[in-house]
Design an enzyme around this catalytic site. Sequence first.
Site, PDB file in Angstrom:
ATOM      1  N   HIS A  91       7.554   2.773   2.362  1.00 31.13           N
ATOM      2  CA  HIS A  91       7.983   3.779   3.207  1.00 31.13           C
ATOM      3  C   HIS A  91       8.506   4.902   2.273  1.00 31.13           C
ATOM      4  CE1 HIS A  91       9.172   4.964   7.253  1.00 31.13           C
ATOM      5  NE2 HIS A  91      10.311   5.269   6.776  1.00 31.13           N
ATOM      6  N   GLU A 134       0.738  -1.103  -0.074  1.00 32.83           N
ATOM      7  CA  GLU A 134      -0.097   0.012   0.104  1.00 32.83           C
ATOM      8  C   GLU A 134       0.845   1.415  -0.011  1.00 32.83           C
ATOM      9  OE1 GLU A 134      -3.558   0.107   0.923  1.00 32.83           O
ATOM     10  OE2 GLU A 134      -3.864  -2.152   1.635  1.00 32.83           O
TER      11      GLU A 134
HETATM   12  C1  LIG Z   1       2.245  -9.453   1.535  1.00 30.89           C
HETATM   13  C2  LIG Z   1       2.079  -8.498   0.558  1.00 30.89           C
HETATM   14  C3  LIG Z   1       0.555  -8.297   0.209  1.00 30.89           C
HETATM   15  C4  LIG Z   1       0.192  -7.541  -1.085  1.00 30.89           C
HETATM   16  N1  LIG Z   1      -1.133  -7.296  -1.212  1.00 30.89           N
HETATM   17  C5  LIG Z   1      -1.641  -6.644  -2.245  1.00 30.89           C
HETATM   18  C6  LIG Z   1      -2.692  -6.456  -2.631  1.00 30.89           C
HETATM   19  O1  LIG Z   1      -3.546  -7.273  -2.091  1.00 30.89           O
HETATM   20  N2  LIG Z   1      -3.062  -5.820  -3.895  1.00 30.89           N
HETATM   21  C7  LIG Z   1      -2.212  -5.372  -4.521  1.00 30.89           C
HETATM   22  O2  LIG Z   1      -2.459  -4.652  -5.684  1.00 30.89           O
HETATM   23  N3  LIG Z   1      -0.789  -5.174  -4.131  1.00 30.89           N
HETATM   24  C8  LIG Z   1      -0.467  -5.935  -2.965  1.00 30.89           C
HETATM   25  N4  LIG Z   1       0.713  -5.946  -2.456  1.00 30.89           N
HETATM   26  C9  LIG Z   1       2.006  -5.335  -3.455  1.00 30.89           C
HETATM   27  C10 LIG Z   1       2.536  -4.015  -2.921  1.00 30.89           C
HETATM   28  O3  LIG Z   1       1.573  -3.126  -2.634  1.00 30.89           O
HETATM   29  C11 LIG Z   1       3.784  -3.775  -3.443  1.00 30.89           C
HETATM   30  O4  LIG Z   1       4.776  -4.782  -3.251  1.00 30.89           O
HETATM   31  C12 LIG Z   1       4.462  -2.247  -3.285  1.00 30.89           C
HETATM   32  O5  LIG Z   1       3.508  -1.412  -3.914  1.00 30.89           O
HETATM   33  C13 LIG Z   1       5.882  -2.208  -3.882  1.00 30.89           C
HETATM   34  O6  LIG Z   1       5.845  -2.713  -5.079  1.00 30.89           O
HETATM   35  P1  LIG Z   1       7.012  -3.769  -5.575  1.00 30.89           P
HETATM   36  O7  LIG Z   1       7.061  -4.644  -4.749  1.00 30.89           O
HETATM   37  O8  LIG Z   1       7.055  -3.912  -6.957  1.00 30.89           O
HETATM   38  O9  LIG Z   1       8.333  -2.790  -5.351  1.00 30.89           O
HETATM   39  P2  LIG Z   1       8.970  -1.466  -6.369  1.00 30.89           P
HETATM   40  O10 LIG Z   1       8.195  -0.870  -6.620  1.00 30.89           O
HETATM   41  O11 LIG Z   1       9.941  -2.487  -7.083  1.00 30.89           O
HETATM   42  O12 LIG Z   1       9.985  -0.978  -5.378  1.00 30.89           O
HETATM   43  C14 LIG Z   1      11.280  -1.509  -4.885  1.00 30.89           C
HETATM   44  C15 LIG Z   1      12.032  -0.381  -4.019  1.00 30.89           C
HETATM   45  O13 LIG Z   1      12.348   0.757  -4.959  1.00 30.89           O
HETATM   46  C16 LIG Z   1      11.903   1.817  -4.222  1.00 30.89           C
HETATM   47  N5  LIG Z   1      11.079   2.889  -5.162  1.00 30.89           N
HETATM   48  C17 LIG Z   1      10.392   2.315  -6.086  1.00 30.89           C
HETATM   49  N6  LIG Z   1      10.028   3.702  -6.718  1.00 30.89           N
HETATM   50  C18 LIG Z   1      10.796   4.774  -6.257  1.00 30.89           C
HETATM   51  C19 LIG Z   1      11.045   5.926  -6.414  1.00 30.89           C
HETATM   52  N7  LIG Z   1      10.321   6.819  -7.395  1.00 30.89           N
HETATM   53  N8  LIG Z   1      11.773   6.717  -5.679  1.00 30.89           N
HETATM   54  C20 LIG Z   1      12.534   6.236  -4.569  1.00 30.89           C
HETATM   55  N9  LIG Z   1      12.279   4.874  -4.455  1.00 30.89           N
HETATM   56  C21 LIG Z   1      11.660   4.017  -5.196  1.00 30.89           C
HETATM   57  C22 LIG Z   1      10.721   1.488  -3.338  1.00 30.89           C
HETATM   58  O14 LIG Z   1      10.379   2.153  -2.008  1.00 30.89           O
HETATM   59  C23 LIG Z   1      11.171  -0.022  -3.040  1.00 30.89           C
HETATM   60  O15 LIG Z   1      12.074   0.068  -1.860  1.00 30.89           O
HETATM   61  C24 LIG Z   1       1.272  -6.777  -1.622  1.00 30.89           C
HETATM   62  C25 LIG Z   1       2.405  -6.961  -1.087  1.00 30.89           C
HETATM   63  C26 LIG Z   1       3.032  -7.916  -0.344  1.00 30.89           C
HETATM   64  C27 LIG Z   1       4.557  -8.038  -0.069  1.00 30.89           C
END
Ligand SMILES: Cc1cc2nc3c(=O)[nH]c(=O)nc-3n(C[C@H](O)[C@H](O)[C@H](O)COP(=O)(O)OP(=O)(O)OC[C@H]3O[C@@H](n4cnc5c(N)ncnc54)[C@H](O)[C@@H]3O)c2cc1C
Length: 392
Positions: free
Chosen positions: A374, A371
Site C-alpha cells: 500500500h 505486488e
Molecule cells: C501470501 C503472499 C504471496 C506472495 N506471492 C509472491 C509471488 O508469487 N512472487 C513474488 O515474487 N513475491 C510474492 N510475494 C511477496 C510480496 O510481493 C512482498 O511481500 C512485498 O513486495 C513486500 O515485501 P516484503 O514483505 O519484503 O516487505 P518490505 O519490503 O520489507 O516492507 C516492509 C514495510 O516497509 C514498507 N516500505 C518498504 N520500503 C519503503 C519505502 N521506500 N518507503 C516507505 N515504506 C517502505 C513497506 O510498505 C512495508 O510496510 C508474496 C507475499 C505474500 C505475503
Amino acid sequence: MASDLFEAPDYYNLDELLTDEHKLVRDTTRNWVKKEISPIIEDYAQKSEFPMHITKGLAEIGAFGPYIPMKYGGAGLDQISYGLIMQEIERGDSGIRSTASVQSSLVMYPIWKYGNELQRQKYLPKLASGAWIGCFGLTEPDHGSNPAGMITNFKDKGDHYLLNGAKMWISNAPFAHVAVVWAKDENGRIHGLLVERGMEGFSTPETHSKWSLRASATGELIFDNVKVPKENLLPNKSGLGAPLGCLDSARYGIAWGAIGAAMDCYDTALRYSKERIQFGKPIGQFQLQQKKLAEMITEITKAQILTWRLGLLKNEDKATSAQISMAKRNNVHMALNIAREARQILGGMGITGEYSIMRHAMNLESVITYEGTHDIHLLITGLDITGLNAFK
Ligand SMILES: Cc1cc2nc3c(=O)[nH]c(=O)nc-3n(C[C@H](O)[C@H](O)[C@H](O)COP(=O)(O)OP(=O)(O)OC[C@H]3O[C@@H](n4cnc5c(N)ncnc54)[C@H](O)[C@@H]3O)c2cc1C
C-alpha cells in the site's frame, strides 16, 4: 459455509457499459465459482490447502491466460473480460484468484511477451490447459519492496547458466512445474530464466502457518548451483522493467479482484442486516448500520467505475504503471475496509467460517502487501505527480 446466495451490486447500472461477451464471461465465471468454489473453499482454507482439483475448471473458464492469444491456448479475450474473471474468482476467494493471476500475468505473460517462439510453443499451451502450473520468483528474503537489490544470480558456464540464490513468498511454488525466476547476470543485469521442477539443486519448500491466503500455497525457491539450459533464458526483455511489466498486468487484475471480495462482503452484510433482529427490529434499520452499508456501496461503485475506465485504457494499451498502481492501492484498501466493517455487522457470526467475510478480510491482508505494498503504490503516485523520487 452457508449456501452461496450472492447477488452482485450494480448501483450505477454498469452492466450497460459491458458488451454481451463481457457479460457472458462474467456470468460463466460467477456460476462456476458458485458451483465449484463456494461449497469447498471454507474447508480448504481451514486445512490450509490449495484445491488442486479445480485447475482444470479454471482453465476451462479461461482463467489461465484470458488475454493470451488463442493460438497459444489462451482465451484471446480483452482486458475487461480478464478483469471480470479476476473479480468473480476473488468474489469466491483471493487465494484462488492469486493462483490464476500468477499463472496468467506472472508466468504466461512474460513467456508470451519476453520469450521466443519455441518457448511460447513449449510452455503456453500446457499452462493454459492447467496441465502445468507456474510460479514467479522475484521477492527475496532481504529484498521485497526493493527487488533491484536482488542477490540471486547466474553465471555463464559456456553450455549452460549456473543459478544460485533464494526467493521467498512465492505463490504456487510448492507444486509449480515451472518457475519464472528473476536473477542477475555477471554484469548485474536482471533477466528471466525458466527453471523447471526436477532440475538438480532446485527445491521449493512450503511456507506454513499463514493466517492469510490459506487456500493458496506459498513457498520458497532455492537454487543451489542449478544448471539452467541456455535456451531457458527469456531473450526479449531484460532489466527491472521486465518483471515490473508482468506486475502491471497482475496488479490490474488485482484491482478488479478486490472489487469481487468487497462485493461479497457487502452483499453478505446487507442480507444479514435485513434478517438479524435486535431490539425488535432488523439491525439494518439502525442508522449506524445503514451508514456502514451506504458507505460500502458508495466505495464499491467508485472502484467499479475507476476499474472499468482503466480497462478501456488497457485495451488501448494506454494505461500507465502509475494509473494501475492507483487502482490496485485504492481497491484493495477499499475492500479491506469493507471486509472489516461487514464483519462487525455480522457480530459474533462474522468471525465464523459460516460466512465468507473473515476469510476475505484475512486474505486481503496479503493482497494489500503483495505486488507492491500500500505504501509503495502511494509513493509511485507521489513520484508520478511531483516528478520527485521518494525511493532514492
Ligand atoms: C501470501 C503472499 C504471496 C506472495 N506471492 C509472491 C509471488 O508469487 N512472487 C513474488 O515474487 N513475491 C510474492 N510475494 C511477496 C510480496 O510481493 C512482498 O511481500 C512485498 O513486495 C513486500 O515485501 P516484503 O514483505 O519484503 O516487505 P518490505 O519490503 O520489507 O516492507 C516492509 C514495510 O516497509 C514498507 N516500505 C518498504 N520500503 C519503503 C519505502 N521506500 N518507503 C516507505 N515504506 C517502505 C513497506 O510498505 C512495508 O510496510 C508474496 C507475499 C505474500 C505475503
